[in-house]
Design a protein around this motif. Sequence first.
Motif, PDB file in Angstrom:
ATOM      1  N   GLY A  60      12.738  55.941  67.954  1.00 36.08           N
ATOM      2  CA  GLY A  60      11.617  56.701  68.505  1.00 36.08           C
ATOM      3  C   GLY A  60      10.545  55.736  68.977  1.00 36.08           C
ATOM      4  O   GLY A  60      10.825  54.788  69.704  1.00 36.08           O
ATOM      5  N   GLU A  61       9.317  55.954  68.520  1.00 37.18           N
ATOM      6  CA  GLU A  61       8.198  55.098  68.915  1.00 37.18           C
ATOM      7  C   GLU A  61       8.014  53.915  67.973  1.00 37.18           C
ATOM      8  O   GLU A  61       7.178  53.050  68.222  1.00 37.18           O
ATOM      9  CB  GLU A  61       6.894  55.921  68.921  1.00 37.18           C
ATOM     10  N   VAL A  62       8.743  53.905  66.881  1.00 41.69           N
ATOM     11  CA  VAL A  62       8.522  52.888  65.839  1.00 41.69           C
ATOM     12  C   VAL A  62       9.448  51.703  66.055  1.00 41.69           C
ATOM     13  O   VAL A  62      10.649  51.864  66.260  1.00 41.69           O
ATOM     14  CB  VAL A  62       8.763  53.492  64.440  1.00 41.69           C
ATOM     15  N   ARG A  63       8.850  50.493  66.000  1.00 44.29           N
ATOM     16  CA  ARG A  63       9.644  49.273  66.075  1.00 44.29           C
ATOM     17  C   ARG A  63       9.428  48.482  64.803  1.00 44.29           C
ATOM     18  O   ARG A  63       8.318  48.446  64.268  1.00 44.29           O
ATOM     19  CB  ARG A  63       9.207  48.415  67.251  1.00 44.29           C
ATOM     20  N   SER A  64      10.471  47.822  64.363  1.00 43.73           N
ATOM     21  CA  SER A  64      10.331  47.015  63.157  1.00 43.73           C
ATOM     22  C   SER A  64      11.534  46.106  63.004  1.00 43.73           C
ATOM     23  O   SER A  64      12.657  46.497  63.332  1.00 43.73           O
ATOM     24  CB  SER A  64      10.224  47.906  61.916  1.00 43.73           C
ATOM     25  N   PRO A  65      11.287  44.908  62.473  1.00 48.38           N
ATOM     26  CA  PRO A  65      12.427  44.088  62.071  1.00 48.38           C
ATOM     27  C   PRO A  65      13.038  44.672  60.797  1.00 48.38           C
ATOM     28  O   PRO A  65      12.362  45.388  60.048  1.00 48.38           O
ATOM     29  CB  PRO A  65      11.801  42.719  61.808  1.00 48.38           C
ATOM     30  N   VAL A  66      14.302  44.377  60.576  1.00 51.61           N
ATOM     31  CA  VAL A  66      14.987  44.851  59.361  1.00 51.61           C
ATOM     32  C   VAL A  66      15.552  43.622  58.653  1.00 51.61           C
ATOM     33  O   VAL A  66      16.662  43.184  58.944  1.00 51.61           O
ATOM     34  CB  VAL A  66      16.110  45.854  59.708  1.00 51.61           C
TER      35      VAL A  66
END
Length: 190
Positions: A60-66
Amino acid sequence: MTASAVQELLPQITMDPSRCLGCRSCELACAVAHSTSGHLYGAISERPLPHRRIVVEQVGEVRSPVPCRHCEDAPCVSACVTGAMARDEPRGLVLCDGDKCIGCGMCMVACPFGAVWHPPETRRAQKCDFCLHLPSGPACVAACPTRALRLEQVSAAARRKRQAALARLLAGEWPAPAAPGAGLTGEGGA
Ligand code: SF4
Ligand code: SF4
């Protein structure tokens, strides 16, 4: 010392998706940290190009490293038939010995966080090694401009969560009930 006690003492790389800009500085810093030259201008001329071991994903609108969680009961270790993927007990990290890897990819399939890579050039597993070769620690954490990635003890991450929850309570904001399955991959996990 038990594995649990070691985990409690060790810092972990935690992530906060609400702070992530999606700039991918963490990916770049990781690749440079694992290049032969160790610096950006050298790294971009290396062949094969150095690979990153952390990837920013978008839902969606959320970005993040994992990041790799260096799991206590690590599925990648259980899946590895040669012992290449193993727990480094004194440090409590899960590390990969490329010399023992036969490139079967089972660790990649087993990891619930998608935190193992098999670059086509080598077909040897690669994963987060906590940048043990760098005195300054994990390069992704140092490169993040917003502190979306942090190096902290799990107990410290839990404390930040408590304080944030208390602040919301005091402000009269109570988080909406979590959807089923929510919170399984968020910040402050193992
Ligand atoms: S690679 Fe995946 S399964 Fe292995 S320790 Fe990291 S997060 Fe856990
Ligand atoms: S460096 Fe920080 S802000 Fe940039 S993509 Fe990575 S986690 Fe997000």
